[in-house]
Scaffold this active site. Structure first.
Site, mmCIF file in Angstrom:
data_model
loop_
_atom_site.group_PDB
_atom_site.id
_atom_site.type_symbol
_atom_site.label_atom_id
_atom_site.label_comp_id
_atom_site.label_asym_id
_atom_site.label_seq_id
_atom_site.Cartn_x
_atom_site.Cartn_y
_atom_site.Cartn_z
ATOM 1 C CG HIS A 139 67.440 43.279 -26.558
ATOM 2 N ND1 HIS A 139 68.346 42.027 -27.366
ATOM 3 C CD2 HIS A 139 67.389 44.319 -27.511
ATOM 4 C CE1 HIS A 139 68.713 42.996 -28.751
ATOM 5 N NE2 HIS A 139 67.659 44.383 -28.055
ATOM 6 C CG ASP A 169 69.922 36.702 -25.942
ATOM 7 O OD1 ASP A 169 69.128 37.338 -26.165
ATOM 8 O OD2 ASP A 169 70.702 37.710 -25.670
#
Length: 367
Positions: A139, A169
């Protein structure tokens, strides 16, 4: 109505959560038709992320404004046939599976080339399509740690601080995806052929560390928290005020620093911060702690010292500097008619859909 730059572009979005959906939100805002393909029975995991808004997730609503949704099981023969039909007339395919998954689903490069030679496939992954970490799960924090970026900002105890923003991200995934897709469309205009874009989030974080890389390449690798912009300088620091608020001070240039020193009353002996930046920083901290945030705000007003009180997110949303520009004037509407302010995107108004209200694909349709 103004002609939008991507009105003739169709995007098939197989991605979930943040990087891909944010990238396709940009494309939708610029006029593209975005078809969000969700797996049955529940769809994108983001639909269930807190906080809830009615029967929806507020995060899902913000990221999927103006898109369509279809429910397709890509692991079935019928699903493969359905997605193939969609891809025949598409311009862009966005996916963020691990490397090799798309091929195992029957959508490998050769298959996609045969179905649609003009298709641009954008693959967003953590570590790219190749290399020893290509198949590794992760992540945002994973990629921040692997890239070294996480080590650069440290708390008082010397430990790296969990970032408040999802840098990998967004800055490593969504933004490079949009940039590369637009460049690929331009290249396809000339070549007539599609291509495959490899968007590795960890790789794409290194430009964010350009100043610390410059240090390292010249023989001074940063330890973290000791750089000009990472906590080592009194000219770029956060100071606590008398009322327990915080002042973000960034008077980097000498003319700003000189004025800052005058307004804070820093002794002449400490204004040259080169010999002992820690001592100067400590002295500034003592001075800032003697006045409230409001007092410092009033003292610095109109003085060009690059200082501002740290606002809460709620305060920032209500700040006339942003609200007066219509930053939160548009809204996204769920299936029940409930409205949320739309996510502000850095697109010029002349290049985006400026409708005040746009629906979100709150209910999946059969594909």
């Amino acid at each position: 109505m103004t002609l939008l730059p991507l009105e003739d572009v169709t995007v098939i979005d197989l991605s979930t959560l943040l990087p891909g959906p944010l990238a396709t939100l940009y494309l939708a805002e610029a006029g593209a038709r975005v078809i969000k393909v969700e797996r049955p029975p529940d769809g994108d995991e983001m639909r269930f992320f807190p906080p809830a808004f009615g029967e929806s997730s507020a995060s899902f609503l913000l990221l999927n404004r103006g898109k369509q949704s279809v429910s397709i099981d890509l692991k079935t023969a019928d699903g493969l046939e359905e997605i193939t039909e969609l891809l025949k007339d598409a311009d862009i395919l966005v996916e963020q599976f691990r490397p090799g998954v798309l091929a195992r689903l029957g959508l490998g490069p050769e298959m996609l080339q045969q179905v649609n030679p003009r298709l641009i496939t954008c693959s967003i992954t953590g570590f790219g399509q190749t290399g020893p970490r290509a198949a590794e799960a992760g992540h945002d924090l994973t990629y921040m740690a692997a890239s070294g970026l996480l080590s650069l900002a440290r708390g008082a105890d010397g430990a790296p601080v969990v970032p408040a923003t999802l840098n990998a991200d967004i800055a490593g995934g969504a933004w490079p995806a949009v940039m590369n897709i637009l460049l690929a469309l331009r290249q396809r205009d000339r070549s007539g052929r599609g291509l495959h874009l490899d968007i590795p989030m960890a790789d794409n974080l290194f430009p964010l560390a350009f100043m610390e890389l410059a240090r390292g390449y010249t023989g001074d690798w940063p330890a973290g928290g000791d750089g000009l912009l990472t906590g080592g300088s009194p000219r770029y620091a956060i100071y606590r005020t008398a009322d327990n608020r915080f002042l973000a001070a960034a008077p980097l240039e000498q003319r700003f620093w000189d004025r800052f020193c005058d307004l804070t009353g820093l002794p002449d002996s400490l204004r040259n911060d080169v010999p002992d930046p820690a001592a100067t920083k400590a002295a500034v901290a003592v001075l800032i702690a003697q006045r409230t945030a409001a007092e410092w705000q009033e003292r610095f007003a109109g003085q060009d010292v690059c200082c501002t009180v740290v606002a809460s997110l709620q305060e920032a949303v209500g700040d006339p500097a942003f609200a007066s520009r219509g930053l939160f004037a548009r809204s996204v509407r769920d299936a029940g008619g409930n409205r949320l302010p739309a996510l502000p995107l850095p697109l010029d108004p002349s290049l985006r859909d400026n409708r005040r209200e746009v629906d979100c694909p709150e209910e999946q349709n059969s594909g």
